[in-house]
Design an enzyme around this catalytic site. Structure first.
Site, PDB file in Angstrom:
ATOM      1  N   GLU A  24       0.845  -1.208   0.000  1.00 51.61           N
ATOM      2  CA  GLU A  24       0.000   0.000   0.000  1.00 51.61           C
ATOM      3  C   GLU A  24       0.874   1.250   0.000  1.00 51.61           C
ATOM      4  O   GLU A  24       1.837   1.346   0.760  1.00 51.61           O
ATOM      5  CB  GLU A  24      -0.896  -0.014   1.251  1.00 51.61           C
ATOM      6  CG  GLU A  24      -2.274   0.503   0.989  1.00 51.61           C
ATOM      7  CD  GLU A  24      -3.050  -0.381   0.009  1.00 51.61           C
ATOM      8  OE1 GLU A  24      -3.248   0.075  -1.143  1.00 51.61           O
ATOM      9  OE2 GLU A  24      -3.454  -1.478   0.372  1.00 51.61           O
ATOM     10  N   LEU A  34     -13.020  -0.374  -3.722  1.00 55.73           N
ATOM     11  CA  LEU A  34     -12.708  -1.608  -4.442  1.00 55.73           C
ATOM     12  C   LEU A  34     -12.562  -1.356  -5.939  1.00 55.73           C
ATOM     13  O   LEU A  34     -12.629  -2.269  -6.744  1.00 55.73           O
ATOM     14  CB  LEU A  34     -13.786  -2.662  -4.172  1.00 55.73           C
ATOM     15  CG  LEU A  34     -14.001  -3.021  -2.697  1.00 55.73           C
ATOM     16  CD1 LEU A  34     -15.131  -4.036  -2.550  1.00 55.73           C
ATOM     17  CD2 LEU A  34     -12.726  -3.558  -2.069  1.00 55.73           C
ATOM     18  N   ASP A  90      -4.949  -0.128 -10.222  1.00 52.56           N
ATOM     19  CA  ASP A  90      -6.368  -0.488 -10.317  1.00 52.56           C
ATOM     20  C   ASP A  90      -6.704  -1.052 -11.687  1.00 52.56           C
ATOM     21  O   ASP A  90      -7.283  -2.137 -11.813  1.00 52.56           O
ATOM     22  CB  ASP A  90      -7.248   0.732 -10.014  1.00 52.56           C
ATOM     23  CG  ASP A  90      -7.164   1.155  -8.560  1.00 52.56           C
ATOM     24  OD1 ASP A  90      -6.528   0.432  -7.761  1.00 52.56           O
ATOM     25  OD2 ASP A  90      -7.714   2.224  -8.233  1.00 52.56           O
TER      26      ASP A  90
END
Length: 390
Positions: A35, A129, A176
């Site tokens: 992260e 998400l 993503d």
């Protein structure tokens, strides 16, 4: 995953047609570990999940594009032509598919007519998400198939990121779109964000589940704090470059960092850089643990990741810390951490399948007692990237 006949019926009713549309799906994603490493030139470890965005399409004979979302039915059908795809704030959610189609239209002469497209997403709103990348990639794969563009997948992924950065105006990395476009059932992806070198890693969840816990806290601060963290890491890198020939924090091993961190003048920036370096190392180690099917060791890396995000990077906040610490206290939890930008959004936990219900109840009780409202839980399986459904 197969064609959903209910969505076909909805398409035919909304667009007043008897034609059978082609149906496509693009997943959302979770990041298992790694992260705030992407913009520091490090590795990430995402996986495509079973929640995502469906898109149904029929090619038209004119140059009209008609967009409809079952999630935003109050907006009705949004109509634009192929030569009128500029960003418009009033077009709301439809700007994501519009941006994809605009850039594809500019890149090829094969898009000569419009489409009717229906979207339906089952990704929970605001959960972090990656619903926007899911819309971008389902539109890209759909257009590639319907118009016969013959696009390679990674350029399509990069086009999705370009839409996010240039058309929508969000300065995000490629993780993503990459995980949504390149996902593989039962596998996570170790991705080097600098080079786009990647490796699929099997995640055997036959006896475990990934529990997603949404704090239900709105992430109001994440944008400004995100930019602040980026600049702190950039300042730390500049200080280190006085003696080290590096282009990113992701190039450092923990040992090299510890030998040179005194070069960083600001003590806060030392903490930020320490997270970036150690988190990148944890992410590379995570691949090795999964390759040995050592989920317990993988879970420990998840725990270490959260502590680093809490103490060194300071992006967690009370809600995420409460939910993760409650997970750590439950029997059957191998590991838990925040996932996403932080300051709200979701945490994930790796849980023994037969204890998942008890774990969820235990976390919920503790979270509601401390925070005052409930979290929302989802269990995700790891699925394929964007594709046409048959």
């Amino acid at each position: 995953m197969t064609v959903n006949p209910n969505l076909t019926a909805s398409f035919q009713e909304i667009f007043q047609t008897s034609e059978t549309p082609r149906q496509f799906f693009a997943p959302g994603r979770i990041n298992l570990i790694g992260e705030h490493t992407d913009y520091n030139g490090g590795h990430v470890f995402p996986a495509a999940i079973s929640y995502g965005t469906y898109a149904l399409a029929v090619k038209r004979n004119d140059n009209l594009l008609r967009f409809y979302s079952m999630n935003f039915s109050e907006n009705g059908i949004i109509e634009r032509t192929l030569d009128d795809l500029a960003y418009r704030s009033e077009d709301n959610w439809a700007n994501y598919p519009k941006g994809v189609l605009l850039y594809l239209h500019q890149a090829t002469d094969k898009i000569t007519s419009g489409m009717d497209i229906l979207f339906y997403g089952d990704i929970p709103n605001g959960a972090g998400l990656s619903s926007s990348a899911s819309i971008e990639l389902v539109t890209g794969v759909l257009a590639d198939s319907v118009y016969g563009l013959g696009m390679e997948r990674i350029p399509l992924v990069q086009l999705g990121q370009r839409v996010e950065n240039e058309y929508i105006g969000v300065n995000s990395g490629i993780m993503d779109q990459f995980s949504v476009g390149m996902g593989k059932q039962g596998h996570a992806i170790l991705l080097d964000c600098n080079t786009l070198a990647y490796e699929h890693a099997p995640v055997d969840l036959s006896e475990h589940v990934i529990l997603i816990a949404n704090t239900n806290k709105q992430r109001t601060l994440s944008g400004s704090k995100y930019n602040e963290r980026r600049s702190e890491c950039e300042a730390a890198l500049q200080d280190l470059q006085q003696e080290l020939k590096i282009n990113s924090l992701g190039e450092l091993t923990p040992d090299t960092f510890e030998q040179h961190h005194t070069l960083i003048s600001n003590p806060v920036n030392v903490k930020r850089a320490r997270h970036a370096v150690y988190e990148n190392n944890r992410t590379i180690e995570a691949l090795k643990k999964l390759q040995r099917h050592d989920l317990a060791a993988f879970g420990e890396l998840m725990n270490d990741s959260h502590r680093s995000l809490r103490d060194d990077y300071e992006v967690t906040g009370q809600e995420l810390d409460t939910i993760v610490e409650a997970a750590w206290a439950q029997d059957g939890v191998l590991g838990a951490r925040m996932t996403g930008a932080g300051f709200g959004g979701c945490a994930i936990a790796l849980v023994e399948k037969d204890k998942a219900d008890a774990v969820q109840a235990g976390i919920q009780q503790h979270y509601k007692e401390k925070i005052g409202y409930e979290a929302t839980f989802y269990t995700a399986t790891i699925g394929d990237g964007a594709k046409e459904l048959a």
